[in-house]
Motif scaffolding. Structure first.
Motif, short mmCIF file in Angstrom:
data_model
loop_
_atom_site.label_atom_id
_atom_site.label_comp_id
_atom_site.label_asym_id
_atom_site.label_seq_id
_atom_site.Cartn_x
_atom_site.Cartn_y
_atom_site.Cartn_z
N LYS A 220 -27.77 -24.43 -75.70
CA LYS A 220 -26.80 -25.44 -76.13
C LYS A 220 -26.13 -25.01 -77.44
O LYS A 220 -24.91 -25.11 -77.58
CB LYS A 220 -27.49 -26.79 -76.32
CG LYS A 220 -26.55 -27.90 -76.68
CD LYS A 220 -27.26 -29.25 -76.74
CE LYS A 220 -26.25 -30.35 -77.01
NZ LYS A 220 -26.85 -31.68 -77.00
N ASN B 84 -19.19 -27.89 -69.40
CA ASN B 84 -19.16 -29.32 -69.14
C ASN B 84 -18.11 -29.69 -68.10
O ASN B 84 -18.33 -30.56 -67.26
CB ASN B 84 -18.92 -30.09 -70.44
CG ASN B 84 -19.21 -31.56 -70.29
OD1 ASN B 84 -20.26 -31.93 -69.78
ND2 ASN B 84 -18.29 -32.39 -70.72
N TYR C 175 -28.33 -29.18 -69.97
CA TYR C 175 -29.05 -29.61 -71.16
C TYR C 175 -30.18 -30.59 -70.84
O TYR C 175 -31.04 -30.83 -71.67
CB TYR C 175 -28.12 -30.28 -72.16
CG TYR C 175 -26.89 -29.47 -72.51
CD1 TYR C 175 -27.00 -28.17 -72.99
CD2 TYR C 175 -25.63 -30.01 -72.36
CE1 TYR C 175 -25.87 -27.43 -73.31
CE2 TYR C 175 -24.50 -29.27 -72.69
CZ TYR C 175 -24.63 -27.99 -73.16
OH TYR C 175 -23.51 -27.26 -73.46
N SER D 256 -16.67 -19.47 -79.19
CA SER D 256 -15.30 -19.86 -78.85
C SER D 256 -14.75 -18.96 -77.74
O SER D 256 -15.17 -17.80 -77.59
CB SER D 256 -14.39 -19.77 -80.08
OG SER D 256 -14.18 -18.42 -80.43
N SER E 231 -19.03 -24.51 -74.34
CA SER E 231 -19.63 -25.76 -73.87
C SER E 231 -18.61 -26.64 -73.15
O SER E 231 -18.97 -27.36 -72.20
CB SER E 231 -20.26 -26.53 -75.03
OG SER E 231 -19.29 -26.83 -76.01
N GLN E 232 -17.34 -26.60 -73.55
CA GLN E 232 -16.31 -27.40 -72.88
C GLN E 232 -16.09 -26.91 -71.46
O GLN E 232 -15.87 -27.72 -70.56
CB GLN E 232 -14.99 -27.31 -73.66
CG GLN E 232 -15.01 -28.00 -74.99
CD GLN E 232 -13.74 -27.70 -75.77
OE1 GLN E 232 -13.76 -26.87 -76.67
NE2 GLN E 232 -12.67 -28.36 -75.43
N LEU F 137 -23.62 -22.20 -76.63
CA LEU F 137 -22.43 -22.70 -75.93
C LEU F 137 -21.51 -23.48 -76.87
O LEU F 137 -20.29 -23.39 -76.77
CB LEU F 137 -22.84 -23.58 -74.74
CG LEU F 137 -23.55 -22.87 -73.59
CD1 LEU F 137 -24.04 -23.88 -72.57
CD2 LEU F 137 -22.67 -21.82 -72.96
N GLU F 138 -22.10 -24.26 -77.77
CA GLU F 138 -21.31 -25.07 -78.70
C GLU F 138 -20.73 -24.26 -79.85
O GLU F 138 -19.84 -24.73 -80.56
CB GLU F 138 -22.16 -26.22 -79.25
CG GLU F 138 -22.48 -27.26 -78.19
CD GLU F 138 -23.39 -28.37 -78.68
OE1 GLU F 138 -23.99 -28.23 -79.77
OE2 GLU F 138 -23.52 -29.37 -77.96
N ASN F 139 -21.22 -23.04 -80.05
CA ASN F 139 -20.77 -22.23 -81.18
C ASN F 139 -20.08 -20.93 -80.77
O ASN F 139 -19.80 -20.10 -81.63
CB ASN F 139 -21.96 -21.93 -82.10
CG ASN F 139 -22.42 -23.17 -82.82
OD1 ASN F 139 -21.78 -23.62 -83.76
ND2 ASN F 139 -23.49 -23.78 -82.33
N ASP G 161 -23.32 -32.06 -67.98
CA ASP G 161 -24.34 -31.76 -68.99
C ASP G 161 -25.73 -31.54 -68.40
O ASP G 161 -26.73 -31.55 -69.12
CB ASP G 161 -24.38 -32.87 -70.05
CG ASP G 161 -24.83 -34.21 -69.49
OD1 ASP G 161 -25.00 -34.33 -68.26
OD2 ASP G 161 -25.00 -35.15 -70.30
N LYS H 179 -14.53 -24.27 -76.98
CA LYS H 179 -15.90 -23.75 -77.00
C LYS H 179 -16.39 -23.56 -75.57
O LYS H 179 -15.96 -24.25 -74.64
CB LYS H 179 -16.83 -24.72 -77.74
CG LYS H 179 -16.43 -24.97 -79.18
CD LYS H 179 -16.45 -23.71 -80.00
CE LYS H 179 -16.11 -24.01 -81.45
NZ LYS H 179 -15.86 -22.81 -82.21
#
Length: 144
Positions: free
Chosen positions: A120, A82, A90, A127, A78-79, A123-125, A87, A76
Motif C-alpha cells: 500500500k 483502485n 488492501y 507516481s 494506487s489510483q 502504490l501510494e508513493n 481496494d 499514483k
C-alpha cells in the motif's frame, strides 16, 4: 498479487503516459499490442481508467488515449489499482479466506499484513511519472 486486468491497466497507463510526453495519442489497438493484451479486454480496462480520470479519451480521426502531461506527476499507482481492482488488495486475506481479521486470523495473517502495508505504501508513493520516465530513459521496460 494484481489481477490480470490490473496488470494490463498499469502497463496501459505507463504506455499512454510515455506517449503523452511525446504529444501522441494512442489507439486501443496500439495499446493492446504494446502490452500484449486482447484488444476487447484492453478496451474495457481503458474505460475504467477513463471513468476514474486516470486517462482521457478523445474521439475522432486524430483521437485516442492520452494523459495531460501536467497530471502525470500527480497520478499514483494506487489510483490505477483502485480503478481496476478496487481496494481488495488492501483488505483481502492472504489465503483467500472469507473471514480473516485480527480476531479470527488465518495462519499467514500477521505476516501478510506487513506485506500488504508495504505494498500500500509503495502504490501510494509511486507516481506514474516515475514509471513512465524509467521507460523513456531505458531504465525499465514494458515488454521484451
Amino acid at each position: 498479487m494484481f489481477s490480470k486486468a490490473c496488470e494490463y491497466g498499469i502497463k496501459a497507463a505507463i504506455f499512454i503516459a510515455t506517449k503523452s510526453y511525446e504529444g501522441v495519442r494512442v489507439s486501443p489497438k496500439e495499446i493492446a499490442k504494446e502490452i500484449d493484451s486482447p484488444q476487447a479486454f484492453t478496451a474495457k480496462i481503458l474505460q475504467a481508467l477513463v471513468r476514474n480520470e486516470v486517462v482521457s479519451s478523445v474521439k475522432g480521426a486524430h483521437g485516442g488515449f492520452e494523459i495531460d502531461v501536467n497530471k502525470i506527476k500527480s497520478i499514483k499507482l494506487s489510483q490505477i489499482v483502485n480503478a481496476i481492482d478496487g481496494d481488495n488488495i488492501y483488505n483481502g486475506c492472504g489465503l483467500g479466506l472469507h473471514t480473516c481479521d485480527e480476531n479470527h486470523p488465518c495462519p499467514v495473517h500477521d505476516k501478510f499484513k506487513v506485506v500488504r502495508d508495504e505494498l500500500k505504501f509503495m502504490l501510494e508513493n509511486t507516481s506514474l511519472e516515475e514509471l513512465a520516465l524509467n521507460i523513456k530513459s531505458g531504465a525499465s521496460f514494458l515488454k521484451i
